[in-house]
Structures are given as C-alpha cells and as structure tokens.
Design a protein around this motif. Sequence first.
Motif, PDB file in Angstrom:
ATOM      1  N   ARG B 385       0.841  -1.201   0.000  1.00 44.92           N
ATOM      2  CA  ARG B 385       0.000   0.000   0.000  1.00 44.92           C
ATOM      3  C   ARG B 385       0.868   1.240   0.000  1.00 44.92           C
ATOM      4  N   TRP B 386       0.510   2.167  -0.866  1.00 40.53           N
ATOM      5  CA  TRP B 386       1.152   3.481  -0.817  1.00 40.53           C
ATOM      6  C   TRP B 386       0.241   4.387   0.012  1.00 40.53           C
ATOM      7  N   SER B 387       0.825   5.195   0.885  1.00 36.24           N
ATOM      8  CA  SER B 387      -0.031   6.082   1.690  1.00 36.24           C
ATOM      9  C   SER B 387       0.615   7.455   1.878  1.00 36.24           C
ATOM     10  N   TRP B 388      -0.256   8.429   2.094  1.00 36.77           N
ATOM     11  CA  TRP B 388       0.178   9.815   2.335  1.00 36.77           C
ATOM     12  C   TRP B 388      -0.852  10.407   3.300  1.00 36.77           C
ATOM     13  N   ARG B 391      -1.077  16.524   7.275  1.00 39.81           N
ATOM     14  CA  ARG B 391      -1.882  17.168   8.301  1.00 39.81           C
ATOM     15  C   ARG B 391      -1.317  18.554   8.558  1.00 39.81           C
ATOM     16  N   ILE B 405       1.991  18.617  -2.046  1.00 38.49           N
ATOM     17  CA  ILE B 405       2.523  17.660  -3.023  1.00 38.49           C
ATOM     18  C   ILE B 405       3.383  16.629  -2.291  1.00 38.49           C
ATOM     19  N   ALA B 406       3.342  15.405  -2.786  1.00 36.55           N
ATOM     20  CA  ALA B 406       4.210  14.354  -2.249  1.00 36.55           C
ATOM     21  C   ALA B 406       4.542  13.372  -3.371  1.00 36.55           C
ATOM     22  N   ASP B 407       5.570  12.554  -3.121  1.00 38.53           N
ATOM     23  CA  ASP B 407       5.905  11.497  -4.074  1.00 38.53           C
ATOM     24  C   ASP B 407       4.754  10.507  -4.205  1.00 38.53           C
ATOM     25  N   HIS B 408       4.599   9.956  -5.400  1.00 43.88           N
ATOM     26  CA  HIS B 408       3.595   8.916  -5.648  1.00 43.88           C
ATOM     27  C   HIS B 408       4.220   7.930  -6.634  1.00 43.88           C
TER      28      HIS B 408
END
Lengths: 378, 421
Positions: B385-388, B391, B405-408
């Motif tokens: 699972r990829w998660s982000w 907060r 923005i974050a890595d995916h």
Amino acid sequence: MISPSLLSASLMILAWSLGSISAATAPATVDLSAADKPLLTVIERLARACSASLVVDHSVTVRMGTTVRNEIENVPWNQAKEWFATQHRLSIALEGEWLVVTDVDSAFQASLVSAAYDVRQLMGSDANRPAPDIDLPEPGAPRARSLPTLEATPATIVSTLPELIKTEIEPASWNWSGTTVVVQNGLLLVTHQQQVHTAVRSLLARLEATSARQIVVRCWSFPVTNQGKSGIVDAVTWQGQAKTLGAPRAAFILADGQRNHSYSGTERTAVVDLDVVQGIYQPVNQATLDGMALDVQAHATIGGVLATIRLAEVSGVVLTPKTVRDGQDRVISTLDTIAIEQSGQRTTRLIPSGGAAFIRIGERFWAVQCEVVGQPPR
Amino acid sequence: MRMLWILAFVAATTAGETATPPSWADEISLRPEWRQALLGTVLDEIEKKAGCPVIRSKGVESLANSRVVILIERERQSLRTVLAALGKWQGLHCTIDPMRLLVETQEEADLGRRRPVGISLRDYGWFAEPKSLPGHRDAPTDPNLSSDGDLGHGVLLGGFPGLEAESRKDLDEAMRGTGHLRLLATPETEARLRNTLAARFARMTLPQSWMITTGTLVADQPCPSGLVTVAQAEFATKNLGDRVVLTCVGMNGQRISSEQTRPRNQLTTFDVVGGEMDPKVEGSNPGRQVDLIATAAAGVVWTDSTPAHIDASSSLVRIAFALAWEDSLNPPVERQYRKPAEHHPLSFSGDVGKSSDGSNQSIRLDAKPAVLKEPVVMAVELPQRWSWRPRGVVTLVRGQALILIADHPTGRAVAVIQEAP
C-alpha cells in the motif's frame, strides 16, 4: 412638490437648530483659582469658559458646596480634569453643549461596554507533527507499524489571552470595579471602556496576522551538478534554477516555529521468517516501509528562515523470495530477503525566504526551499 | 441628534409625507438656572411654565425635599430638552402626555415597563450546536481536529446586563435543560437579549464550504504549490490524473469530513491450530479521506453599545486539516504455503491370548485402515500500500488555496484545498 409654507417652516426649524447646537469646546487652559468659594463657583466658571450649559449628576451635588481655596491659573484642560478627579473625585466632561459633572467611579461604570469576540480561530493549537521514522526491516522483529502514534505538544494562545490583554492594554485599569476579561468556549468576553475595546480588536487582529505568518516548505532532488555547490541560494536564484525541475517531491506548510513533515511511501508486507509449528512452516510477516520523509521545524527570523531539517529516504526495496522445498522438490514455503537503500541527513540551515538550501547525499542533491508567507519579521 | 431629526423632517416633507407635529413640550422654552435647587421647587417651576399638572410618582414625591438639582442653561431651551437633561442626570423618567406631565424615578419606570417575556432558546439554535462529525473510524486524528461547535455556551448570557436576579435564575435553569426562558424584562432588554442570541446563532451557523481535489501528476510536470491563487489552483487541478474531489460543507468551527474509499479484505497469513492452517484476514481501506475544521477570523459576536454584528470585513480563515490517501498497489504479491500430505498406512495391533491351563493360544488383531491426507495449500496475499497522510493548520485569505505535493508511485500526488465555489 413641497409647499412654500412647509419649506419655510422647515428652514426656520433648521436655522433654529443650527443656532442652538453650537457645541461647547474646551479652552486650551482654564482658571481654577478660588478664595474660599464653593466648588460650584469654580465649575460654573469652567462651564462659561467652555461656552457650555452646566449639569451636575445628583450623586455629587452635595460636593458642590465644598469650599475651595487655591491659586491655580492657566491650567491645561486635561490637567484641570485630573485635578477635579484627584482632589474631588469628580469627572468633568463635555457632552455636546453640556459640561457634565459626575462622580469619577460612576462615570467609569457608565462608560463600560461589554462585548463578546469569537476567538476560536486563535484557539487552534499549532501542535508539532514530527515525521515517523522510516521503519527498517529487521528480520524476526515484531510487525512494524506504518505510522507510529504522533505525539502532539499543543500550545494554545487562548489560555493566556486574558493575561495578554491585561498586560498589553491599560494594565492599571483592570483592577477597577466592573471590568472583566474571560475566555470560555471560544468566546472572549470583555467589559471595559470603548477605547479598550478598540485596542482589544487591534490586538486580536495583530495576533491573527501573526498566526497567519506561515512557512511553505518545498523539496526537490536531482543529480549532483554545479548548481548546488553554493550550499544556499536566495529566492531569485532558486526561482531560476527550479524552473526545469518540475513539481517538487514534497510541498507542505507549517506555522512559524512549528514542526511539521511530509511523508509518503509504500508499505510492503514481507515474510521475513518461518516458524515451524506442529510440522507446518508458519510465515512471520513484517511491514517494510519505503519512501521519503522530510521533517522541518522552521522559525521566520530577520535573517531568513532558521530551519532544522531531518531528511530520510528509503528506496530501492528489493524483496527476493527464497523457497523451502520438500524431498520431492515441491515448494512448501517461501520467505523474503530484503535489500534496501537508505539515505538521510539532519541539519540546521538559515535560508533566505524563498531561497533554498542544498543537501548533498551521495550523488544526489536535495534542495529544501522555505518561503515565508504573511507578515515577515522586522 | 436634533440636527438629524431636522434633516429627517425636511427629507420627509420634501417627499410629500406628513411630519408629526411637535408636541407642546417643544413649544415651551425656558432657561433654567437651578443652582442647588430642591427637586420639588424645580418641578413646581416646570408646572408653572407648562401650564398643566405635573404628576409626581411616590418615589419622586419622597425625593422632592431632599434631592438637589444643579442645571444651568446658557440659553433658552425647549421644555423637552430640559426634561431630558433632568431625567438623565437626576435619574428621572418624564412622560409627556397631551394634558399632563408624569415624572417618575427611573427605577419606577423600568419596573412598570417590565413584563413577562418568553424566549425559546432552541429557536436560536441553543442545544443544537453543530456537532463534531469526524470521518471513518480509521480517519486521521490530529490535535487540531477537536471541536464541539460550542460558542460561549454559558458565558454569553451569564453576564448579560439588565436582567434581574430572578431572571438570572430562570436563565440558568433554561440553559441547563428546557430551553424555555421566562423572565421579566423591559422591551429594550428583551430586544438586546434577542439580538445577542441572534448574533451568536449567525456566528455559529456561518457556512463553511471547502473542496479538496486530489490526483496524480507526472513527476516532470510543473505544478504550483503552497499558498496559491484560486486561478492557479484551478489550473493545477485540471492536469491531475486519477482525480477525486471531496467536499466538506458545514458550519463555522465545526469538524466535518468526507471520504471515498474501497474497503477490502485480504488473506494475509495463517496460524497453525491443531495441526491445521487457520487463515487470518486483514482489512484495508484504500481511498481518500479528509477531516477539516474551518474557522473564520475572530469577530465581534455582540456588544451592548452597538447593534450586534459579524465582522464581515475579516477575510482570514483558519483550516485545520487531516488527509489520508491510500492506494493499493497491484498486483498484490502472492505466496503459497503447503501442508504436506499425511500417509497413514494400513496397520494392525493386537495381542496373543492363552487359556488358563496354558494349552490353547489365541491371537486377536485390530486393523487400522490406511489413511491418505491430501496436502493443503494456502495462498496468502502480501499487501502493498502506498499512503500519504498530510496534516496541518493553514490560515488562508479568502481567494487563496493550498496545494500540497508528495511522491507517488506514478509521479506526484497532489492535494488542493480551496473554498468551494
């Protein structure tokens, strides 16, 4: 249409009103001298000097008979008012065409205004949110949790708001009877004079402006080139260099002084061990986590953003399945061996707002940009 | 004030409307010079000037020979003006009737004007404060996301001016339970009380409507981030792939949530129980969730000196947010585990018996049939699972948006928080 008689009547009334509403004005200086005269005589002279009618509150009419002896002349108006307040506990004020004489304490009580302010916006805590450590696979260890519980350290301004108001706005006045300042359930209730309310609103606006000071953090990574050699670049330079880099790998926001982070990654469950239970190979699962965690605590200062940066990346996770076979070469169980690449750095940098700090890890540069949004420190 | 009245009079007459004629108290003028005059003497003088009876209440009568009046006009004034000044600074209430003048103490007047008032606090949203509405039980938690929607419950009316002790007792009881407030109040006090309740209600129900757009982006593609304009945010959202829009609509300061998830179960491992493989199932909840609280800038809820209002000029909104985005990576890794076959061949067991004299022998045999247990194969899925979970708290000026923005695995994950149009 308006009839001539009606217009004439209106104009007459208007002229009468204009004649009679010439408001009294305080002279620059007044004469308070008296030789064994009743106080009323001095006050009547004051009213005449102001071209004002005189009215005395019923609670202080008795004091008007007090005999006065002094030789105070050419006293500035404000000092004269102070003299009456301290010597006779009288409040002297011009209200329209009247010189009004009341008791100092009663006048203060009458001038009190209550107001309630919704301060829930200031109640939110800017809790620190440190990044989770990226769990490294340790074969045989208990199952890893992807995101450990965050430990918050909430600090809210609202609990200290009444004290702040009492300290900043007319500190000596809050002991006077009738004044209040309390906070309950998001509501700030203040009872004080109008000018204090004006100051309270100004203070709330200032606090909001301060809370609106935020720092946007962005992060890119790229192979080592010449552009990162300088260590730190200003906003203009970085703007030019970032054009070719595409979207940042992380972008998040934090309040001035707050700690926050960006983490995204993949949790992969691997079979890291096999227990033999009653002749059966039982898998032992463990989660491995890869991804990038950027944790920043930043303070906007006069010299730029003082940022403590914790950067960690786990990448290149390779799970290699290894099989356990029986005597007939049949697979009866599988476990995974794990290989990863891990990099990271912890550092503190002073970064010009909008500029970037370069962090070299191996053959890659990480550029961390901090941009102050809102009122900058002066 | 008088100037305003005059201008209003002129404006009204210009418009062709009939103005109310001035009463007799406006036509009589006098120039009082009351230097420590007794109240009784003053009222006698007024009666003489007015040419009509001046009715004194009991309270006024008791003060007539003790209360001292100091009122010195610099020029002639209408009787109405003089009565107003006398009322304000002597604590009196003068009623100008067509044929008489009634003078009471202010306390007597207020007492006479107080009447039973019934107010249902529930009509003003009391006890109906917007509740905290967190999302899924697995929704992200955050210390900033705590709100009970309350706004000054208790303190707001506790110090309300103009209410008598008995009314305060009723007020306390009303706030504790029934919501039916019964009190004795003047029309002015009732109006101010209703005004306060209405202002609190308006502040409490100030709508908040936010839109969270999430999606993916190719890594090399540029994208604005941080605090941006709405136009920049809209441009960014147009380029997103796998886009999911969540909306959060609620009240000022209320915790609200929205989610789009696909809960599923996976057989991830097994236990060994009694020599058998006992499968274990884990649940996962891939998808996107958001919880947020949007609170408008500090504003004046009410004040007892001016009409209550909400400070609409303030444009700051503080948003505490917690997002959770989880993608299951396909295909899941599968592992197989085998419990070997069990062979139990035909077997015999028994014993040899002898007679009592030892001459005869017997053999007893018990046969166990042959048993073949087939092998058992258990296939388990190993979740990936990829998660982000971003907060934070952000203060936005109206018209601003926040882009995170974050890595995916496909490039970048983007979340845009903006006010819903």
